[in-house]
Enzyme design. Structure first.
Site, PDB file in Angstrom:
ATOM      1  N   CYS A   1     -13.403  20.845   6.193  1.00 35.81           N
ATOM      2  CA  CYS A   1     -12.513  19.784   5.740  1.00 35.81           C
ATOM      3  C   CYS A   1     -11.045  20.138   5.997  1.00 35.81           C
ATOM      4  O   CYS A   1     -10.605  20.105   7.144  1.00 35.81           O
ATOM      5  CB  CYS A   1     -12.786  19.463   4.270  1.00 35.81           C
ATOM      6  SG  CYS A   1     -12.221  17.819   3.773  1.00 35.81           S
TER       7      CYS A   1
ATOM      8  N   HIS B   1     -18.413  18.066   4.275  1.00 36.74           N
ATOM      9  CA  HIS B   1     -18.820  19.125   3.348  1.00 36.74           C
ATOM     10  C   HIS B   1     -20.300  19.463   3.535  1.00 36.74           C
ATOM     11  O   HIS B   1     -21.165  18.737   3.049  1.00 36.74           O
ATOM     12  CB  HIS B   1     -18.582  18.679   1.906  1.00 36.74           C
ATOM     13  CG  HIS B   1     -17.152  18.602   1.522  1.00 36.74           C
ATOM     14  ND1 HIS B   1     -16.576  19.434   0.586  1.00 36.74           N
ATOM     15  CD2 HIS B   1     -16.139  17.816   1.966  1.00 36.74           C
ATOM     16  CE1 HIS B   1     -15.293  19.164   0.456  1.00 36.74           C
ATOM     17  NE2 HIS B   1     -15.009  18.171   1.287  1.00 36.74           N
TER      18      HIS B   1
ATOM     19  N   GLU C   1     -22.018  21.711   2.079  1.00 43.16           N
ATOM     20  CA  GLU C   1     -22.696  22.034   0.818  1.00 43.16           C
ATOM     21  C   GLU C   1     -23.163  20.774   0.103  1.00 43.16           C
ATOM     22  O   GLU C   1     -24.039  20.825  -0.761  1.00 43.16           O
ATOM     23  CB  GLU C   1     -21.758  22.853  -0.080  1.00 43.16           C
ATOM     24  CG  GLU C   1     -20.851  22.062  -0.993  1.00 43.16           C
ATOM     25  CD  GLU C   1     -19.751  21.302  -0.256  1.00 43.16           C
ATOM     26  OE1 GLU C   1     -19.124  20.418  -0.871  1.00 43.16           O
ATOM     27  OE2 GLU C   1     -19.513  21.600   0.927  1.00 43.16           O
TER      28      GLU C   1
END
Length: 442
Positions: free
Chosen positions: A332, A416, A418
């Site tokens: 990001c 992202h 995750e």
């Protein structure tokens, strides 16, 4: 389907009436906290809990106690539009950039994502608060966003992990929230006009013109927001993803030392790296590159974070001093800083990407992942030097979503991996970083 017409009267207590908007009702200050309440005994579920904000009655000009809350807050946008709403959480006046998030779940992870610093988050999913909050879903140690904007606030919570209501959570953290506002209309306005600065206020002494002037004078472009969310000193991270939530088969037998720059890092990024066999040292955003290289790490992570990458030249300089020396992974904000460090340019998007349902294509394989994203800036791929490869694109607008530069031993993603909240399609990116570090050892 059109909403049913509002009725002129309601029973002495009806949760549906409490949540219903009454068009044309005069605005009046809410009554004292000791107003009519529903005991909560009739809510089903072993962990059901009443939400207090919806149950405060109001007294209008005729002196009659109403069992529903009336509008007591305003959102004033810089385009001059004024949106009346009902408040929950903290009271006061706050200014920020209004962005919309299309995630269906995970509002607690969104509230604690440091990348939302300086922003009001508008949830397009109309029903928020039904699962309450719990201590396990935090993505950082505090809330950094300016406020929360939702359509409907749940009248109760019912979830086996719930420890408190959303309103209680926001009040403790001094975060403002509003509900019973037309989030669909605001979202359409943001899509057509782009992100707008807004002022959220429960202060009835301030006029609309005063709030509008505040919105017009406040700026977020060119402001260093990272310095307000980064850690104060280095620390070690060792927590893995809890076994009950772990979805990756097999554990890594090798261990890698990764230094993670905290530009607003999320806990689950650290947990995923640890689950892949990494020992992690987290350092502040302004930590010298020389100090990091002296630790002789196997790799360096440049994390997510809020705001404009052009506003943090010190971070760009740090990235420039590290890339090429050790394997690097940017996420990001880290992706944008890498783009600038390579000589590329970044630009502010019209309304950004915020949500857990963005399709991304890996151009190397043709694989499409549904990703979690939160950013208002993007890298201009045409400005990048020769040798830098665009590996991923966002299929909604074809913007750059991933980079790879084998010569400099780096890879980066605009989204992202995750995915907290969001699907786990992109978790393999952590495996790519592991392979990059492993190959560098050969």
């Amino acid at each position: 389907m059109a909403a049913p017409p509002a009725t002129a009267s309601a029973p002495s207590w009806c949760p549906r009436a409490a949540a219903r908007r009454v068009p044309g009702a005069p605005v009046a200050p809410a009554s004292h906290p000791g107003g009519p309440r529903r005991s909560g005994d009739r809510f089903l579920g072993v962990h059901a809990k009443a939400v207090s904000g919806l149950q405060s009655g109001a007294v209008v000009d005729d002196g009659v106690q109403r069992p529903w809350k009336l509008s007591d807050a305003r959102l004033v946008l810089e385009d001059g539009s004024v949106w009346k709403a009902k408040s929950f959480g903290a009271s006061g006046t706050q200014v920020g950039e209004v962005v919309f998030n299309t995630s269906l779940t995970g509002y607690q992870e969104i509230l604690t994502d440091p990348s939302y610093a300086g922003q009001f988050v508008l949830m397009t999913n109309p029903h928020i608060g039904n699962t309450g909050v719990n201590p396990d879903d935090e993505e950082s140690n505090q809330c950094f966003l300016a406020g929360l904007i939702i359509r409907n606030l749940s009248i109760c919570t019912s979830n086996w992990r719930c420890t408190e209501t959303l309103e209680e959570y926001l009040m403790k953290r001094n975060i403002m929230g509003i509900y019973d506002v037309d989030t669909r209309a605001i979202t359409r306005r943001l899509r057509e006009d782009g992100s707008l600065i807004g002022v959220l206020s429960t202060d009835q002494s301030r006029t609309d013109d005063e709030l509008l002037e505040m919105a017009k004078n406040w700026k977020i472009i060119g402001v260093d927001l990272i310095s307000g969310v980064t850690c104060d000193a280095p620390y070690e991270w060792s927590d893995k993803t809890d076994s009950e939530w772990e979805f990756k088969k097999g554990q890594s037998t090798e261990s890698f030392h990764v230094v993670a720059y905290d530009f607003g890092i999320k806990h689950n990024i650290l947990r995923r790296l640890t689950s892949y066999g990494c020992k992690i040292t987290v350092v502040p955003a302004n930590w010298p590159a020389s100090e990091v290289l002296n630790l002789k790490p196997d790799g360096v992570l440049f994390s997510n974070g809020p705001g404009d990458p052009a506003a943090v030249p010190y971070a760009v300089k740090t990235v420039q001093e590290i890339i090429g020396k050790v394997p690097v992974f940017g996420i990001c904000m880290g992706h944008q800083l890498i783009g600038q460090a390579l000589g590329g340019k970044t630009f502010k998007m019209k309304f950004g990407h915020h949500g857990g349902n963005h399709p991304v294509c890996d151009l190397r394989s043709g694989r499409v992942d549904i990703s979690a994203q939160n950013h208002n800036y993007a890298v201009d791929p045409e400005s990048l030097p020769e040798g830098v490869k665009v590996t991923h694109i966002n299929l909604n607008d074809n913007s750059c979503a991933g980079l790879q530069y084998p010569k400099m031993k780096l890879l980066s993603l605009q989204y992202h991996p995750e995915s907290s909240p969001g699907p786990h399609d992109s978790d393999l990116a952590f495996g790519e970083f592991i392979e990059l570090m492993k190959n560098n050892k050969l």
